[in-house]
Motif scaffolding. Structure first.
Motif, PDB file in Angstrom:
ATOM      1  N   TRP A 110       0.831  -1.211   0.000  1.00 46.20           N
ATOM      2  CA  TRP A 110       0.000   0.000   0.000  1.00 46.20           C
ATOM      3  C   TRP A 110       0.865   1.261   0.000  1.00 46.20           C
ATOM      4  N   GLY A 111       1.958   1.249   0.733  1.00 49.06           N
ATOM      5  CA  GLY A 111       2.859   2.404   0.740  1.00 49.06           C
ATOM      6  C   GLY A 111       3.474   2.651  -0.629  1.00 49.06           C
ATOM      7  N   THR A 112       3.896   1.588  -1.286  1.00 47.73           N
ATOM      8  CA  THR A 112       4.470   1.729  -2.625  1.00 47.73           C
ATOM      9  C   THR A 112       3.410   2.196  -3.614  1.00 47.73           C
ATOM     10  N   TYR A 113       2.219   1.626  -3.523  1.00 49.34           N
ATOM     11  CA  TYR A 113       1.136   2.008  -4.425  1.00 49.34           C
ATOM     12  C   TYR A 113       0.775   3.488  -4.253  1.00 49.34           C
ATOM     13  N   GLN A 114       0.575   3.918  -3.015  1.00 55.59           N
ATOM     14  CA  GLN A 114       0.189   5.317  -2.775  1.00 55.59           C
ATOM     15  C   GLN A 114       1.307   6.279  -3.155  1.00 55.59           C
ATOM     16  N   ALA A 116       3.540   5.817  -5.538  1.00 55.20           N
ATOM     17  CA  ALA A 116       3.562   5.906  -7.001  1.00 55.20           C
ATOM     18  C   ALA A 116       2.382   6.717  -7.520  1.00 55.20           C
ATOM     19  N   ARG A 117       1.187   6.508  -6.947  1.00 56.76           N
ATOM     20  CA  ARG A 117      -0.002   7.250  -7.398  1.00 56.76           C
ATOM     21  C   ARG A 117       0.136   8.747  -7.125  1.00 56.76           C
ATOM     22  N   SER A 118       0.768   9.105  -6.006  1.00 59.84           N
ATOM     23  CA  SER A 118       0.911  10.534  -5.687  1.00 59.84           C
ATOM     24  C   SER A 118       1.913  11.216  -6.604  1.00 59.84           C
ATOM     25  N   ARG A 119       2.716  10.444  -7.308  1.00 66.92           N
ATOM     26  CA  ARG A 119       3.671  11.011  -8.258  1.00 66.92           C
ATOM     27  C   ARG A 119       3.130  11.015  -9.686  1.00 66.92           C
ATOM     28  N   GLY A 120       1.849  10.729  -9.833  1.00 61.30           N
ATOM     29  CA  GLY A 120       1.215  10.804 -11.136  1.00 61.30           C
ATOM     30  C   GLY A 120       1.311   9.537 -11.969  1.00 61.30           C
ATOM     31  N   ILE A 121       1.746   8.459 -11.402  1.00 64.44           N
ATOM     32  CA  ILE A 121       1.850   7.191 -12.128  1.00 64.44           C
ATOM     33  C   ILE A 121       0.479   6.534 -12.154  1.00 64.44           C
ATOM     34  N   ALA A 124      -2.366   0.906 -12.796  1.00 65.34           N
ATOM     35  CA  ALA A 124      -1.794  -0.393 -13.132  1.00 65.34           C
ATOM     36  C   ALA A 124      -0.287  -0.414 -12.905  1.00 65.34           C
ATOM     37  N   THR A 125       0.377   0.657 -13.252  1.00 70.83           N
ATOM     38  CA  THR A 125       1.822   0.738 -13.048  1.00 70.83           C
ATOM     39  C   THR A 125       2.160   0.797 -11.565  1.00 70.83           C
ATOM     40  N   ALA A 126       1.320   1.469 -10.777  1.00 66.32           N
ATOM     41  CA  ALA A 126       1.546   1.532  -9.331  1.00 66.32           C
ATOM     42  C   ALA A 126       1.363   0.155  -8.698  1.00 66.32           C
ATOM     43  N   VAL A 127       0.369  -0.605  -9.164  1.00 65.32           N
ATOM     44  CA  VAL A 127       0.185  -1.970  -8.665  1.00 65.32           C
ATOM     45  C   VAL A 127       1.397  -2.815  -9.031  1.00 65.32           C
ATOM     46  N   LEU A 128       1.889  -2.659 -10.252  1.00 63.10           N
ATOM     47  CA  LEU A 128       3.082  -3.384 -10.679  1.00 63.10           C
ATOM     48  C   LEU A 128       4.267  -3.055  -9.778  1.00 63.10           C
ATOM     49  N   ALA A 129       4.451  -1.792  -9.444  1.00 61.91           N
ATOM     50  CA  ALA A 129       5.561  -1.398  -8.571  1.00 61.91           C
ATOM     51  C   ALA A 129       5.427  -2.034  -7.191  1.00 61.91           C
ATOM     52  N   GLY A 130       4.222  -2.035  -6.645  1.00 64.43           N
ATOM     53  CA  GLY A 130       4.006  -2.652  -5.340  1.00 64.43           C
ATOM     54  C   GLY A 130       4.268  -4.143  -5.363  1.00 64.43           C
TER      55      GLY A 130
END
Length: 149
Positions: A110-114, A116-121, A124-130
């Motif tokens: 969740w920390g990685t997802y949030q 990434a999302r707060s940086r405009g990603i 789907a890419t944020a889920v991939l990063a997490g």
């Protein structure tokens, strides 16, 4: 006789397999295939992913999930402190380890997802990063375990 750890992992993976089969069975319209599928009303177009998405938005589902993790961890701790032996003790360690791994993994994901999302990603890419970070941590844990063994 198989060890209790092997039996517990067989039960857990069996439940996961049943869950995947049920989710796949509910996510498709098996009666009609191909482009000749009749149009249904928007309220009738619910698959397994919609049910999971609705549950993720529901405060009741979050509350029940928290209670399951908290009470499961507390029950496992009580069993360990109570002096249980044999398979009960091993099951308590397994439950405590699973609760700890789920909480830690959820926190990292969740920390990685949030972040990434707060940086405009995109989502789907944020889920991939997490998931990539969780997978990397799992590989590191396996390597450490193999080196230390």
């Amino acid at each position: 006789m198989a060890s209790p750890g092997h039996l517990a992992s067989a039960v857990v993976f069996g439940l996961v397999l049943v869950g995947v089969v049920v989710a796949l069975a509910r996510s498709f319209d098996w009666r009609v295939a191909g482009p000749a599928r009749p149009a249904r009303a928007a309220r009738d177009r619910r698959d397994g992913f919609d049910v999971v998405a609705d549950a993720a938005r529901s405060p009741v589902a979050w509350f029940v999930g928290f209670l399951v993790f908290a009470l499961g961890g507390a029950a496992a701790a009580v069993v360990l402190v109570g002096g249980a032996t044999g398979p009960v003790r091993q099951g308590a360690w397994l439950a405590l380890g699973l609760v700890t791994a789920a909480v830690f993994g959820g926190y990292v994901f969740w920390g990685t997802y949030q972040s990434a999302r707060s940086r405009g990603i995109g989502s789907a890419t944020a889920v991939l990063a997490g998931l990539w970070l969780l997978g990397s941590l799992f590989v590191v844990a396996v390597v450490v375990r193999l080196v230390m063994a």
